[in-house]
Enzyme design. Structure first.
Site, short mmCIF file in Angstrom:
data_model
loop_
_atom_site.label_atom_id
_atom_site.label_comp_id
_atom_site.label_asym_id
_atom_site.label_seq_id
_atom_site.Cartn_x
_atom_site.Cartn_y
_atom_site.Cartn_z
N ARG A 101 0.81 -1.22 0.00
CA ARG A 101 0.00 0.00 0.00
C ARG A 101 0.84 1.27 0.00
NH1 ARG A 101 -5.42 -1.61 2.32
NH2 ARG A 101 -5.81 0.60 2.60
N TYR A 104 0.60 4.08 -2.75
CA TYR A 104 -0.46 5.09 -2.66
C TYR A 104 -0.21 6.02 -1.48
CZ TYR A 104 -5.22 6.99 -2.27
OH TYR A 104 -6.32 7.82 -2.19
N GLU A 106 2.50 6.76 0.26
CA GLU A 106 3.66 7.65 0.16
C GLU A 106 3.50 8.65 -0.98
OE1 GLU A 106 5.46 8.01 2.49
OE2 GLU A 106 6.12 6.16 3.42
N GLY A 166 -13.47 -9.03 10.60
CA GLY A 166 -14.44 -7.95 10.40
C GLY A 166 -14.47 -6.93 11.53
N ARG A 170 -14.36 1.39 9.90
CA ARG A 170 -14.31 2.41 8.86
C ARG A 170 -15.38 3.45 9.18
NH1 ARG A 170 -10.41 -0.05 8.30
NH2 ARG A 170 -9.48 -1.03 6.45
N ASP A 230 -3.50 -3.55 6.10
CA ASP A 230 -4.88 -3.04 6.10
C ASP A 230 -5.12 -2.29 7.41
OD1 ASP A 230 -7.48 -3.10 4.71
OD2 ASP A 230 -8.17 -4.12 6.52
N GLN A 233 -8.15 0.67 12.19
CA GLN A 233 -9.11 1.69 12.64
C GLN A 233 -9.08 2.86 11.68
OE1 GLN A 233 -7.28 2.31 16.56
NE2 GLN A 233 -9.24 1.81 17.46
N ARG A 234 -10.25 3.45 11.49
CA ARG A 234 -10.31 4.64 10.64
C ARG A 234 -11.48 5.50 11.10
NH1 ARG A 234 -6.42 5.35 8.72
NH2 ARG A 234 -6.05 4.57 6.64
#
Length: 281
Positions: A101, A104, A106, A166, A170, A230, A233-234
């Site tokens: 990832r 994207y 960086e 799960g 998000r 992945d 937390q977001r």
């Protein structure tokens, strides 16, 4: 497509990693060029880096030459897999630069850095928006993100794929709210990064269950291994957007999901097939 007949709209097909020359005056530049989903940028990692680096450099050069204000679309991914929750603009992030990832994450971090350099050194009027998960009509069903994947699976009667257990979270912002935030930031006088997103946090498992309930389907949630790096937390801290822009999301997830599902449901089987199998790259 719906703008092509508008006399005030002109479409120019151009690769922004090459020099950009636009005739006439320019007031504003909004730089949104980039793959934005892991399924895309893992296919074209070098192009993703180039559009974030060289593409941004060219857009900033154009803004400087034209005396235009430029807004660049950054991302919550600059925070990586965050060790701070929720994420404020002052948090520097936890990014793996050599992971899959990183191309994207960086690219967007570099984008922010060169944008601020043009602001401080060349006095270009710059705006930086950090966009969190967004959804709404006209998404590609095969873009790899949770919402179109779940809705596509529901429409096809397939079981829903959840990565890991799960429990990762998000926060989903409806596209109309996002656009309002973009517009307000563009017209503000604030040059530093601003989070725009919906702080209503939910686990992916709960989100899948919401989609099953919404669609009235009887799928099971099935688990696949968690992708590398992945984020667990977001959730945006939107204190700055509230105080500086007077912005906060207005559309609830229940309302936004209903509109989005109705859009996908209204498409013909041919459209759905095309969206599910469209080779973007």
């Amino acid at each position: 497509e719906h703008l092509r007949s508008n006399p005030n709209f002109e479409f120019i097909h151009h690769d922004i990693t090459t020099f950009i020359d636009i005739k006439g005056d320019l007031d504003y530049i909004l730089h949104f060029a980039s793959p934005a989903s892991p399924i895309d940028y893992l296919k074209i990692p070098i192009q993703t880096l180039k559009v974030g680096a060289m593409g941004t450099h060219n857009c900033l050069g154009l803004a400087k030459a034209k005396g235009a204000r430029i807004l660049v679309a950054s991302t919550s991914e600059v925070y990586g897999d965050p060790l701070v929750h929720p994420q404020t603009e002052e948090y520097w992030g936890n990014v793996n630069p050599v992971g899959p990832r990183g191309v994207y994450d960086e690219a967007k971090r570099y984008m922010e850095s060169i944008t601020m350099a043009y602001h401080t050194f060349h006095h270009v009027e710059t705006r930086i928006i950090r966009i969190f998960n967004t959804y709404g009509p006209r998404m590609r069903l095969n873009d790899g993100r949770a919402l179109p994947a779940f809705i596509g699976q529901a429409l096809r009667g397939e079981d829903m794929t959840v990565f890991g257990d799960g429990s990762q979270t998000r926060s989903f912002c409806y596209v109309d709210d996002l656009v309002e935030g973009i517009y307000r930031l563009l017209l503000s006088d604030y040059p530093h990064p601003v989070n725009i997103g919906n702080p209503d946090e939910i686990t992916i498992k709960e989100f899948g269950e919401e989609i099953i309930k919404l669609t009235g389907t009887s799928q099971k949630l099935i688990s696949l291994p968690l992708p590398t790096d992945d984020p667990k937390q977001r959730k945006p801290d939107i204190t700055k957007a509230k105080s500086i822009l007077g912005w906060e999301p207005k559309v609830s997830r229940a309302e936004g999901l209903k509109i989005t599902y109705e859009y996908f449901k209204s498409l013909s089987p041919e459209d759905l097939h095309r969206m599910a199998h469209h080779k973007e790259f």
